[in-house]
Scaffold this motif. Structure first.
Motif, PDB file in Angstrom:
ATOM      1  N   GLY A   1      -2.845   2.074   0.709  1.00  0.00           N
ATOM      2  CA  GLY A   1      -3.949   2.742  -0.273  1.00  0.00           C
ATOM      3  C   GLY A   1      -4.311   1.884  -1.289  1.00  0.00           C
ATOM      4  N   PHE A   2      -3.297   0.658  -1.477  1.00  0.00           N
ATOM      5  CA  PHE A   2      -3.915  -0.245  -2.499  1.00  0.00           C
ATOM      6  C   PHE A   2      -5.011  -1.051  -1.994  1.00  0.00           C
ATOM      7  CE2 PHE A   2      -3.657  -4.815  -4.129  1.00  0.00           C
ATOM      8  CZ  PHE A   2      -3.661  -4.452  -5.719  1.00  0.00           C
ATOM      9  N   ARG A   3      -6.015  -1.465  -3.044  1.00  0.00           N
ATOM     10  CA  ARG A   3      -7.308  -1.953  -2.604  1.00  0.00           C
ATOM     11  C   ARG A   3      -7.241  -3.483  -3.486  1.00  0.00           C
ATOM     12  NH1 ARG A   3     -11.006   1.466   0.065  1.00  0.00           N
ATOM     13  NH2 ARG A   3      -9.969   3.198   0.719  1.00  0.00           N
TER      14      ARG A   3
ATOM     15  N   ASN B   1       2.653  -4.193   8.521  1.00  0.00           N
ATOM     16  CA  ASN B   1       3.274  -3.907   9.736  1.00  0.00           C
ATOM     17  C   ASN B   1       4.444  -3.001   9.335  1.00  0.00           C
ATOM     18  OD1 ASN B   1       4.998  -5.713   8.743  1.00  0.00           O
ATOM     19  ND2 ASN B   1       5.737  -6.441  10.786  1.00  0.00           N
ATOM     20  N   TYR B   2       4.767  -2.500   8.016  1.00  0.00           N
ATOM     21  CA  TYR B   2       5.528  -1.618   7.745  1.00  0.00           C
ATOM     22  C   TYR B   2       4.867  -0.720   6.514  1.00  0.00           C
ATOM     23  CZ  TYR B   2       5.536  -4.460   3.563  1.00  0.00           C
ATOM     24  OH  TYR B   2       5.002  -5.098   2.263  1.00  0.00           O
ATOM     25  N   ASN B   3       5.498   0.575   6.492  1.00  0.00           N
ATOM     26  CA  ASN B   3       5.129   1.570   5.257  1.00  0.00           C
ATOM     27  C   ASN B   3       5.517   1.018   4.202  1.00  0.00           C
ATOM     28  OD1 ASN B   3       4.216   3.491   3.673  1.00  0.00           O
ATOM     29  ND2 ASN B   3       4.492   5.098   5.357  1.00  0.00           N
ATOM     30  N   PRO B   4       4.821   0.662   2.919  1.00  0.00           N
ATOM     31  CA  PRO B   4       5.288   0.163   1.626  1.00  0.00           C
ATOM     32  C   PRO B   4       5.619   1.077   0.834  1.00  0.00           C
ATOM     33  CG  PRO B   4       2.850   0.031   1.792  1.00  0.00           C
ATOM     34  CD  PRO B   4       3.246   0.533   3.043  1.00  0.00           C
ATOM     35  N   GLY B   5       5.367   2.383   1.168  1.00  0.00           N
ATOM     36  CA  GLY B   5       5.688   3.321   0.190  1.00  0.00           C
ATOM     37  C   GLY B   5       4.744   3.600  -0.906  1.00  0.00           C
ATOM     38  N   ALA B   6       5.217   4.153  -2.027  1.00  0.00           N
ATOM     39  CA  ALA B   6       4.623   3.966  -3.244  1.00  0.00           C
ATOM     40  C   ALA B   6       3.873   2.665  -3.756  1.00  0.00           C
ATOM     41  CB  ALA B   6       5.218   4.713  -4.325  1.00  0.00           C
TER      42      ALA B   6
ATOM     43  N   LEU C   1       2.416   0.030  -2.438  1.00  0.00           N
ATOM     44  CA  LEU C   1       1.279  -0.197  -2.101  1.00  0.00           C
ATOM     45  C   LEU C   1       0.249   0.995  -1.986  1.00  0.00           C
ATOM     46  CD1 LEU C   1       1.766  -3.656  -0.210  1.00  0.00           C
ATOM     47  CD2 LEU C   1       1.031  -3.319  -2.534  1.00  0.00           C
ATOM     48  N   GLY C   2       0.833   2.210  -2.509  1.00  0.00           N
ATOM     49  CA  GLY C   2      -0.003   3.406  -2.164  1.00  0.00           C
ATOM     50  C   GLY C   2       0.165   4.004  -0.722  1.00  0.00           C
ATOM     51  N   TRP C   3       1.397   3.617   0.011  1.00  0.00           N
ATOM     52  CA  TRP C   3       1.495   3.972   1.139  1.00  0.00           C
ATOM     53  C   TRP C   3       0.626   3.910   2.298  1.00  0.00           C
ATOM     54  CZ3 TRP C   3       6.192   6.807   1.118  1.00  0.00           C
ATOM     55  CH2 TRP C   3       6.685   7.301  -0.270  1.00  0.00           C
ATOM     56  N   TRP C   4       0.930   3.924   3.553  1.00  0.00           N
ATOM     57  CA  TRP C   4      -0.060   3.770   4.747  1.00  0.00           C
ATOM     58  C   TRP C   4      -1.017   5.003   4.452  1.00  0.00           C
ATOM     59  CZ3 TRP C   4       3.419   2.653   9.588  1.00  0.00           C
ATOM     60  CH2 TRP C   4       3.493   1.245   9.647  1.00  0.00           C
ATOM     61  N   GLU C   5      -2.242   4.525   5.093  1.00  0.00           N
ATOM     62  CA  GLU C   5      -3.548   5.598   5.150  1.00  0.00           C
ATOM     63  C   GLU C   5      -3.489   5.767   6.615  1.00  0.00           C
ATOM     64  OE1 GLU C   5      -7.262   4.444   3.407  1.00  0.00           O
ATOM     65  OE2 GLU C   5      -6.593   4.728   1.533  1.00  0.00           O
TER      66      GLU C   5
END
Length: 245
Positions: free
Chosen positions: A213-215, A231-236, A238-242
């Motif tokens: 989610g992070f831009r 390649n991993y879900n960074p959670g909050a 970096l705004g999670w995976w979209e």
């Protein structure tokens, strides 16, 4: 996109008696401008709202299509990288194993070293001005994706890449470099890719990456929309995976 290769031309200009001339004031201004463009010294960014120096950066060279990340982007990604290394340490990783490779993203290198000078970070870059970083610098030309020192092979827990072009060929070659640097195995290294939205499908196909989610933003506003893929879900952080539904 922090850096692009371009051909350098040394062009001889023929003499012309009818060529326009500049006033002495304009000539001095032109000389000052060219000196600024050609200088290889550093420029200082300031911490937002404090006036304190953030990091010391080599100036952008527009002839190489260099565009540095803005402070928010650089700090956010740098702190993510440091968090990944600390998580690895908590899981039993050794100091030697907590190594980071930054492919063509010198702003990120500078911010990581500012926040945590003890972290081992290798900058792979085409622009040899970054040789000022000493042994942390490795010359890198994406056209020879694996022509790198043998000691770098499979030696990095975190690999961050910012390919210099938004082309399929460039991403394919940079992906080869990422695979060369990362630890063997599908989940033994954390991979982060900063590139254009147009590379979304290729990033998934070549490296198994998904957009967050992070831009990312650049100090010089660019027309192309940039994304951060992992390649991993960074959670909050970096705004999670979209995830497409």
């Amino acid at each position: 996109m922090e850096q692009q290769q371009t051909l350098r031309h040394d062009t001889a200009v023929p003499e012309d008696d009818d060529a326009p001339t500049l006033s002495s004031h304009a000539l001095e201004a032109l000389k000052e401008f060219l000196a600024e463009q050609n200088r290889s010294g550093a420029v200082r960014e300031e911490e937002e709202g404090t006036g304190e120096p953030a990091v010391e950066l080599v100036s952008e060279d527009w002839r190489l299509s260099q565009f540095w990340y803005d402070q928010t982007t650089a700090e956010t990604v740098a702190r993510e990288v440091i968090t990944l290394c600390r998580d690895d340490s908590a899981a039993g990783g050794t100091v030697d194993s907590r190594r980071v490779a930054c492919i063509a993203c010198p702003t990120l290198y500078a911010y990581i070293k500012k926040i945590d000078p003890s972290l081992s970070v290798q900058l792979l870059e085409y622009d040899e001005r970054f040789g000022r970083y000493g042994s942390d610098f490795t010359f890198y030309d994406y056209n020879q994706p694996e022509e790198l020192p043998a000691e770098l092979k499979h030696g990095f827990q975190v690999v961050v890449a910012d390919p210099p072009y938004l082309s399929k060929e460039c991403l394919e070659k940079v992906a080869e470099t990422v695979s060369f640097l990362a630890r063997p195995g599908p989940s033994n290294s954390n991979l982060l890719l900063l590139t254009g939205e147009v590379q979304k499908e290729r990033a998934a196909e070549l490296l198994g990456l998904h957009p967050c989610g992070f831009r990312p933003q650049h100090s010089s506003k660019l027309g192309n929309e940039f994304r951060l893929f992992t390649n991993y879900n960074p959670g909050a952080r970096l705004g999670w995976w979209e995830v497409e539904r």
